[in-house]
Enzyme design. Structure first.
Site, PDB file in Angstrom:
ATOM      1  N   ASP A  69       0.929  -1.213   0.032  1.00 25.11           N
ATOM      2  CA  ASP A  69       0.266   0.130  -0.048  1.00 25.11           C
ATOM      3  C   ASP A  69       0.833   1.176  -0.053  1.00 25.11           C
ATOM      4  O   ASP A  69       0.837   2.110   0.672  1.00 25.11           O
ATOM      5  CB  ASP A  69      -0.890   0.044   1.248  1.00 25.11           C
ATOM      6  CG  ASP A  69      -2.210   1.045   1.106  1.00 25.11           C
ATOM      7  OD1 ASP A  69      -2.267   1.554  -0.234  1.00 25.11           O
ATOM      8  OD2 ASP A  69      -3.174   0.956   1.715  1.00 25.11           O
ATOM      9  N   HIS A  76       4.843  10.544  -0.601  1.00 19.41           N
ATOM     10  CA  HIS A  76       4.233  11.905  -0.389  1.00 19.41           C
ATOM     11  C   HIS A  76       5.485  12.860  -0.796  1.00 19.41           C
ATOM     12  O   HIS A  76       6.615  12.572  -0.501  1.00 19.41           O
ATOM     13  CB  HIS A  76       3.421  12.227   0.779  1.00 19.41           C
ATOM     14  CG  HIS A  76       2.147  11.724   0.708  1.00 19.41           C
ATOM     15  ND1 HIS A  76       1.196  12.364  -0.442  1.00 19.41           N
ATOM     16  CD2 HIS A  76       1.145  10.601   1.218  1.00 19.41           C
ATOM     17  CE1 HIS A  76      -0.138  11.588  -0.203  1.00 19.41           C
ATOM     18  NE2 HIS A  76      -0.219  10.659   0.972  1.00 19.41           N
TER      19      HIS A  76
END
Lengths: 424, 324
Positions: A306, A310
């Site tokens: 997952d 960022h």
């Protein structure tokens, strides 16, 4: 390209191989396990003494952030990170910008990956147009273009009628639905597990029921529509029980869990540290234990990274306003080995949950070491100590709560379709 | 998850930032109350100014509207002879962390010494304390639903003045605990200061899950909850709670959880009534109770100045100590 890997400890759960043996690769395929074929002249020799040779890992959800969010990461940066972590197949959720809801976007991603010399990229097409939850995407065209499944990432499908019809239509074209169960009305824009910790810190909570209600609705619709469904990223013990029940009743459903959910719970969060902000949220200690038991019992089929890289700004702010998600893919192997070390997971099963089982979920011919099969191989040293830091980390996203942690177990070589795509 | 005590104290163990009550030592809270006492005494005199923070610049950074809290912080800073700049920064839901950080960076460049921060998001004051220049102190004036520690301290001050001590006291906090940063800070403060029992009284829709873990006993019935209570703290009910299906109507709320003269009689005879303000008369409290002899609501406002003077001067002193 002919490669000989010798002296390695081969573990291939699918073929029940667990022995010291050589592995020989030619023209992208495995040509022999054990002794070298007669007259085999390798161009590359890999001494795998003391190392484990296993199928390349398959990730059911990896965000590459391209197209659309290249300030966070790129296909180049993240496929490189994935290769360094032993992953040879990546499933890409549809929430790119633009969304993967046309064959053109899908092909663009595949082309870019090919330019980066990373072969096995499997885009998951959007279930509905623009992931808006209103109109069906052109699933047939997307299947023709090569999507591995359909999904809706973390976007809500508020209308059950749309979900029902989308499942019927996906079943029509025999497409797998990868479904993240979350009832958005109950999530209510929360940012943490609804429990003692969220109450203490005044963070709006996401109840377990947000996951289980969406899960139950979807299970009922599977009965109705016959759609094949894989449940992505479970976070609660009650969800594990529901999957167990569905499997007992004979439904062909599968499920996975993010690796971080097997290691962290809400009480591990440092106060307002946005690196712990994930969706679904880190839940209670009991939930973590139930998820682990679910993996051990095979109720949860696979473990997933997952991976969500960022940029710095996305995580810079008051906890609720930061973007959810962790960059995790490079921590997956050492975190799996940590579970083995803790006595919570058998090594063979750990490898299977990253290779054989995800391949079965996707119904692809991968995740095993078979003669004549595609040579996707990971070679790792289970005892190498390293630290997650600027020097060792390849992903563009440094948003991991494991930053600067000591890790045990590191990938030495990754071979994809017979080509070395990473060597330490 | 625990509040980083190190973040709030400097290397000498003195108060540097005041972000939350959770994690503080009893001795520190008592020191704040004692310091506030000395300011309160002198504030009653004609000359109200102290030169303690002369030459210091304090910025009140309010991302959320406020009148009383902002006013008392301004007065407190002025009475300590600091230069004060108050900024009301309207914030939109889409405003991002970088703009919060940019605001801080810009103000830092103006060589300020302290930020007093109010923000609609939990953890905002923590975030600012972690990212601001090392010589700047941060005082949390309310962050989302997390904490409002200076309000809790002025409430403790008011309770101590009325009741002298905390041991043996039973306190009931009534109303919207779920959304209340004041309630969270009060619960921690009362437990740290050694109160006998802290009760929360509210319908289930206005209580956070597992609220008992904060160290409170839970009541859903005002009549039962007010028995043997020495202090009643009423919380403000936001009107928007009716629209989000948390409550049916104001009148039904008042019937169940509003403090009327009749309900007040259930508590101990000498019980005091508190409210962090602003009051919704007839919604959570009747006018006769709010203005009645047991009410200390206006004393709370007065005490707010002395308590905030104490906290500001303590935080600034620890900075001076470090600088020397």
């Amino acid at each position: 390209m002919r490669i000989a890997i010798f002296n390695g400890h081969i573990i291939d759960p699918a073929n029940k191989l667990d022995e010291l043996a050589g592995l020989y690769i030619e023209d992208g395929k495995i040509v022999a396990i054990g002794d070298a074929p007669a007259g085999f002249e390798p161009q590359t020799l890999i001494d795998a003494q003391g190392k484990i040779v296993c199928p390349g890992f398959i990730d059911l959800s990896t965000r590459l952030r391209e197209p659309g969010q290249t300030h966070k990461a790129t296909i180049q940066s993240e496929t490189h990170a994935a290769a360094s972590a032993g992953f040879t197949c990546l499933c890409i959720p549809p929430d790119t910008r633009p969304v993967i809801d046309t064959p053109e976007v899908l092909e663009l991603i595949k082309d870019k990956a090919e330019q980066c010399a990373y072969k096995h990229i499997y885009p998951i097409a959007a279930l509905t147009q623009k992931l808006a939850g209103k109109e069906l995407s052109c699933m047939y065209a997307l299947k023709q273009a090569g999507c591995i499944a359909v999904g809706h990432a973390q976007a809500a499908i508020q209308d059950l009628l749309v979900l029902r019809r989308a499942m019927e239509y996906a079943a029509t074209h025999d497409l797998l639905l990868m479904y993240c169960p979350q009832e958005s009305a109950l999530s209510n824009q929360g940012c943490a597990h609804e429990g003692a910790m969220a109450s203490r810190y005044g963070l709006s909570g996401i109840p377990v029921a947000a996951e289980t209600i969406a899960l139950m609705q979807c299970i009922e619709l599977i009965e109705q529509t016959g759609c094949r469904v894989h449940f992505r990223g479970l976070s609660s013990g009650r969800a594990v029980s529901l999957i167990a029940k569905a499997k007992q009743s004979g439904l062909a459903v599968t499920a996975d869990v993010g690796m971080h959910h097997l290691h962290l719970c809400d009480t591990d969060m440092r106060p307002f540290d946005s690196h712990y902000h994930v969706l679904p949220p880190l839940r209670s200690q009991q939930d973590k234990e139930a998820l682990l038991a679910g993996v051990q019992d095979g109720i949860i089929d696979a473990i997933c990274s997952d991976h969500q890289p960022h940029d710095v700004d996305a995580k810079l702010g008051a906890f609720p306003e930061t973007e959810p998600g962790m960059a995790t893919i490079e921590a997956v192997l050492p975190l799996m080995l940590r579970l083995v070390e803790q006595g919570n997971l058998d090594l063979v099963q750990g490898i299977a949950s990253l290779s054989e089982f995800p391949a079965k979920i996707l119904a692809i011919n991968a995740g095993h070491l078979a003669i004549g099969g595609i040579a996707d191989v990971c070679i790792f040293d289970a005892h190498e100590k390293w630290q997650i830091n600027q020097q060792t980390w390849q992903s563009r996203g440094q948003n991991t709560p494991f930053w600067q942690d000591a890790m045990l177990g590191r990938v030495c070589f990754t071979i994809q379709a017979g080509k070395v795509i990473y060597s330490q | 998850m625990f509040v980083d005590k190190d973040l709030q104290l400097n290397s000498l163990g003195k108060l540097k930032h005041f972000l939350s009550i959770q994690g503080q030592e009893q001795s520190l809270l008592t020191e704040i109350l004692n310091t506030a006492e000395s300011f309160a005494d002198i504030s009653a005199q004609q000359v109200k100014k102290f030169p303690l923070l002369r030459g210091k610049t304090i910025v009140n950074l309010f991302f959320e509207n406020s009148t009383r809290t902002l006013a008392t912080f301004e007065l407190a800073a002025t009475r300590l002879s600091a230069d004060v700049l108050s900024m009301n920064i309207a914030t939109s839901a889409t405003s991002k962390g970088e703009s919060l950080l940019d605001t801080i960076r810009n103000l830092e460049a103006m060589q300020v010494d302290m930020f007093v921060v109010r923000h609609s998001l939990s953890g905002a004051a923590h975030f600012i304390a972690q990212h601001t220049a090392p010589h700047i102190s941060v005082i949390n004036a309310g962050d989302g639903q997390h904490e409002h520690p200076t309000q809790a301290m002025l409430d403790m001050f008011t309770i101590r003045r009325a009741k002298q001590q905390f041991s043996g006291l039973r306190i009931a906090i009534v109303g919207d605990i779920l959304h209340s940063r004041v309630a969270r800070s009060q619960v921690h403060a009362l437990n740290i200061l050694g109160a006998e029992e802290v009760r929360v009284i509210a319908p289930k829709t206005l209580l956070p899950v597992e609220v008992e873990s904060l160290g409170v006993s839970v009541y859903h019935d005002l009549t039962a909850g007010l028995k043997n209570v020495d202090v009643i703290i009423m919380l403000r009910l936001q009107k928007e709670r009716m629209n989000s299906a948390l409550l049916p109507s104001e009148s039904e709320y008042f019937k169940c959880f509003g403090l009327s003269d009749e309900k007040l009689k259930i508590a101990n005879k000498d019980a005091i009534v508190m409210h962090p303000g602003p009051i919704n008369r007839g919604v959570e409290i009747s006018s006769s109770v709010a203005d009645g002899p047991q009410s200390v609501i206006l004393q709370q406002v007065t005490n707010g100045i002395a308590v905030r003077m104490a906290i500001m001067s303590m935080a600034m002193q620890s900075n001076n100590a470090r600088a020397e």
